[in-house]
Write an enzyme that holds these catalytic residues in place. Structure first.
Site, PDB file in Angstrom:
ATOM      1  N   ASN A  10       0.876  -1.180   0.000  1.00 57.00           N
ATOM      2  CA  ASN A  10       0.000   0.000   0.000  1.00 57.00           C
ATOM      3  C   ASN A  10       0.908   1.223   0.000  1.00 57.00           C
ATOM      4  O   ASN A  10       1.503   1.557   1.023  1.00 57.00           O
ATOM      5  CB  ASN A  10      -0.880  -0.028   1.250  1.00 57.00           C
ATOM      6  N   LYS A  12       0.074   4.256  -0.221  1.00 59.69           N
ATOM      7  CA  LYS A  12      -0.571   5.439   0.369  1.00 59.69           C
ATOM      8  C   LYS A  12      -0.348   6.646  -0.549  1.00 59.69           C
ATOM      9  O   LYS A  12      -0.324   6.492  -1.757  1.00 59.69           O
ATOM     10  CB  LYS A  12      -0.047   5.688   1.791  1.00 59.69           C
ATOM     11  N   GLU A 165      -5.271  -5.102  10.547  1.00 61.21           N
ATOM     12  CA  GLU A 165      -4.226  -4.102  10.754  1.00 61.21           C
ATOM     13  C   GLU A 165      -4.498  -3.345  12.055  1.00 61.21           C
ATOM     14  O   GLU A 165      -5.314  -2.409  12.078  1.00 61.21           O
ATOM     15  CB  GLU A 165      -4.211  -3.094   9.608  1.00 61.21           C
TER      16      GLU A 165
HETATM   17  C1  PEP Z   1      -0.653   0.095   6.055  1.00 58.97           C
HETATM   18  O1  PEP Z   1      -0.836   1.295   6.043  1.00 58.97           O
HETATM   19  O2  PEP Z   1      -1.479  -0.658   5.506  1.00 58.97           O
HETATM   20  C2  PEP Z   1       0.511  -0.409   6.745  1.00 58.97           C
HETATM   21  C3  PEP Z   1       0.502  -1.644   7.127  1.00 58.97           C
HETATM   22  O3  PEP Z   1       1.546   0.480   6.955  1.00 58.97           O
HETATM   23  P1  PEP Z   1       2.993   0.148   7.569  1.00 58.97           P
HETATM   24  O4  PEP Z   1       3.480  -1.154   6.956  1.00 58.97           O
HETATM   25  O5  PEP Z   1       3.864   1.302   7.158  1.00 58.97           O
HETATM   26  O6  PEP Z   1       2.839   0.011   9.039  1.00 58.97           O
END
Ligand code: PEP
Length: 249
Positions: A10, A12, A165
């Protein structure tokens, strides 16, 4: 039978056209070494079409959100139909940053997931507790409530992916213990089986939250973890391939 794991990136709100070099590098490594699991990159909307045109057969391209409607007067929004047209195969829905920043309820997330399914694309439905909810002992209540509210009736193991998550683990460098991850994933599995019968055993349940090359092996080995949703460590092909390597025996 265990489902084929999925390691999804992801990006973002990161990435410009020049960032395609990272996709190219990822494709090159996976073409040379083979892909031990399904691999997905979800760049920002602006890069979906270019990435879908440029990727090889080892890396699928997805998006990070969509509107619940197919078209209409929704300035600034993108529909699942548009994402399909751009070449996306998956759409993340209900990411905690969207639940928090845009006030998306589980009902709204479910409507988006339904729109994704209606286009023949696969939603990755995100669920997870905040730190205060965990501290209050409400993790399973919150996660299973979001699961029930966000996953459409038409979901199947083949067309829908779940991503657990914990909000407090996203972008913080902190993760739950392997036992804590396994506890939540096993509860999600049980809820999926209770709702979808035997098909519930086949849904992929990804873990997300500070997955890095150095913790991927232990996190991916936890019970009922069928892959990862990766934020920061998916931006560089060298880090992301280090996570994918958790599926090389
Ligand atoms: C996410 O935003 O889906 C995520 C898991 O971020 P990170 O791996 O940076 O914690």
């Amino acid at each position: 039978m265990k489902p084929m794991p999925l390691v999804a990136g992801n990006w973002k709100m990161n990435g410009l056209r020049a960032s395609q070099a990272e996709l190219d590098a990822l494709n090159a490594v996976l073409t040379a070494k083979g892909a031990p699991c399904e691999v997905l990159i979800c760049p920002p909307f602006t890069l979906v079409a270019a990435f879908a045109a440029a990727t090889g057969d080892k890396v699928a391209i997805g998006a990070q959100d969509c509107h619940a409607k197919q078209s209409g007067a929704h300035t600034g929004d993108i529909s699942a139909e548009m994402l399909k047209d751009a070449g996306a195969g998956y759409v993340i829905v209900g990411h905690s940053e969207r639940r928090a920043d845009h006030g998306e309820s589980s009902e709204a997330v479910r409507a988006k997931a339904e729109a994704v399914l209606a286009e023949g694309l696969k939603p990755i439905v995100c669920i997870g507790e905040t730190e205060s909810e965990r501290d209050a002992g409400k993790t399973l209540d919150v996660v299973l409530g979001q699961l029930a509210g966000s996953v459409p009736t038409g979901s199947t193991a083949a067309n829908t992916v779940i991503a657990y998550e914990p909000v407090w683990a996203i972008g913080t460098g902190r993760t739950p213990t392997v036992a804590e991850v396994a506890e939540v994933h096993t509860a999600i599995r049980s809820a999926l089986v209770a709702r979808f019968g035997a098909d519930g055993t086949g849904f992929r349940i990804l873990y997300g939250g500070s997955v890095k090359p150095d913790n991927a092996n232990e996190l991916m080995a936890a019970d009922n973890v069928d892959g990862a949703l990766v934020g920061g460590a998916s931006l560089k092909a060298s880090d992301f391939t280090g996570i994918i390597d958790a599926y090389r025996s």
